[in-house]
Design a protein around this motif. Structure first.
Motif, PDB file in Angstrom:
ATOM      1  N   UNK A   1     -71.864 -40.214  81.140  1.00 19.38           N
ATOM      2  CA  UNK A   1     -70.763 -41.044  81.826  1.00 19.38           C
ATOM      3  C   UNK A   1     -71.314 -42.234  82.170  1.00 19.38           C
ATOM      4  N   UNK A   2     -71.431 -43.317  81.383  1.00 22.44           N
ATOM      5  CA  UNK A   2     -71.899 -44.562  81.452  1.00 22.44           C
ATOM      6  C   UNK A   2     -71.379 -45.110  82.709  1.00 22.44           C
ATOM      7  N   UNK A   3     -70.233 -44.895  83.234  1.00 21.11           N
ATOM      8  CA  UNK A   3     -69.926 -45.371  84.485  1.00 21.11           C
ATOM      9  C   UNK A   3     -70.583 -45.417  85.653  1.00 21.11           C
ATOM     10  N   UNK A   4     -71.488 -44.256  85.807  1.00 21.70           N
ATOM     11  CA  UNK A   4     -72.129 -44.338  86.960  1.00 21.70           C
ATOM     12  C   UNK A   4     -73.628 -44.796  86.958  1.00 21.70           C
ATOM     13  N   UNK A   5     -74.097 -45.458  85.799  1.00 21.20           N
ATOM     14  CA  UNK A   5     -75.219 -46.040  85.955  1.00 21.20           C
ATOM     15  C   UNK A   5     -74.940 -47.443  86.653  1.00 21.20           C
ATOM     16  N   UNK A   6     -76.117 -47.591  87.512  1.00 16.40           N
ATOM     17  CA  UNK A   6     -76.105 -48.883  88.395  1.00 16.40           C
ATOM     18  C   UNK A   6     -76.305 -50.003  87.412  1.00 16.40           C
ATOM     19  N   UNK A   7     -75.470 -50.580  86.838  1.00 12.34           N
ATOM     20  CA  UNK A   7     -75.407 -51.590  85.684  1.00 12.34           C
ATOM     21  C   UNK A   7     -76.139 -52.850  86.385  1.00 12.34           C
ATOM     22  N   UNK A   8     -75.962 -53.237  87.599  1.00 11.89           N
ATOM     23  CA  UNK A   8     -76.545 -54.523  88.062  1.00 11.89           C
ATOM     24  C   UNK A   8     -77.989 -54.387  88.218  1.00 11.89           C
TER      25      UNK A   8
END
Length: 239
Positions: free
Chosen positions: A94-101
């Motif tokens: 689930x890539x939504x839970x990566x801290x993208x910033x």
């Protein structure tokens, strides 16, 4: 010191466990690695030392080499992501839970800080540029922690916080990864040496084994990234 050793042992154990906990992650590198070996065997690369050297840059194997490198990187990042998501009760895919910033900032800064030593090489010489690169790498060591923070989904981390408290975590990441990477990389190279001029059955056996060795290397390296970063979250069994 004991706690660090226990966490290192946990890293090695958990890295191996990815073979059955998340085989798809290991397959990201094992499959292209083995396919490259198939190509190498078919073009006669292991017939002799001379053939091995002559075909090192053969496009029939190099195309798989590029895919292998991509698979290695993806497997390491996915392994890191797996343990970070697992510790937070999330799905690693689930890539939504990566801290993208944090992930994006770390990647940009790592690339930017690598530019000076490359750009100044022609001006100050390769030796001086190499020293400059090492100095910059040491000075920006916490960027490794920020990168892992992004992958595991740690949104509490920031550029300021990792430069304040991320030095030890970054050092642990490097040490934990090196403990597995160095001997497994050596074994990876020896597998090729042992295959040169060997009987076909031995060559195939060695190359199957080698693909698994590289898979283990990626699994432990990715696990080392997470366990080195979040060592305080790992439970240390009492003596």
């Amino acid at each position: 010191m004991r706690a660090t050793f226990v966490r290192l042992v946990q890293t090695l154990r958990d890295g191996v466990s990815l073979f059955w906990l998340a085989p798809v992650i290991v397959a990201l590198i094992v499959v292209p690695e083995f396919i490259q070996h198939v190509a190498e065997i078919r073009i006669g690369m292991f017939d002799s030392k001379e053939a091995f050297r002559a075909m090192a840059d053969d496009p029939r194997r190099m195309v798989w080499g590029y895919l292998k490198l991509a698979g290695l990187l993806l497997a390491i990042l996915a392994a890191t992501r797996f343990w970070g998501a697992r510790s937070r009760g999330e799905k690693w895919w689930d890539l939504r839970t990566i801290a993208w910033a944090n992930l994006a900032l770390a990647l940009v800064l790592i690339i930017v800080t690598g530019i000076p030593s490359m750009a100044l090489g022609p001006v100050i010489g390769d030796d001086a540029a190499g020293i400059l690169g090492v100095v910059i790498s040491i000075a920006t060591l916490p960027l490794i922690a920020l990168l892992v923070a992004g992958l595991v989904g740690d949104r509490q981390a920031s550029l300021k916080s990792v430069f304040r408290t991320g030095w030890l975590a970054s050092l642990r990441i490097l040490v934990f990864a090196a403990v597995a990477w160095v001997p497994l990389q050596w074994l990876h190279g020896k597998n090729h040496d042992w295959a040169l001029g060997a009987d076909s059955s031995i060559v195939w056996s060695l190359m199957i084994f080698d693909a698994l060795v590289v898979g283990l290397l990626a699994a432990i390296a990715g696990t080392a990234f997470h366990h080195g970063y979040e060592a305080d979250r790992l439970q240390v069994e009492p003596s």
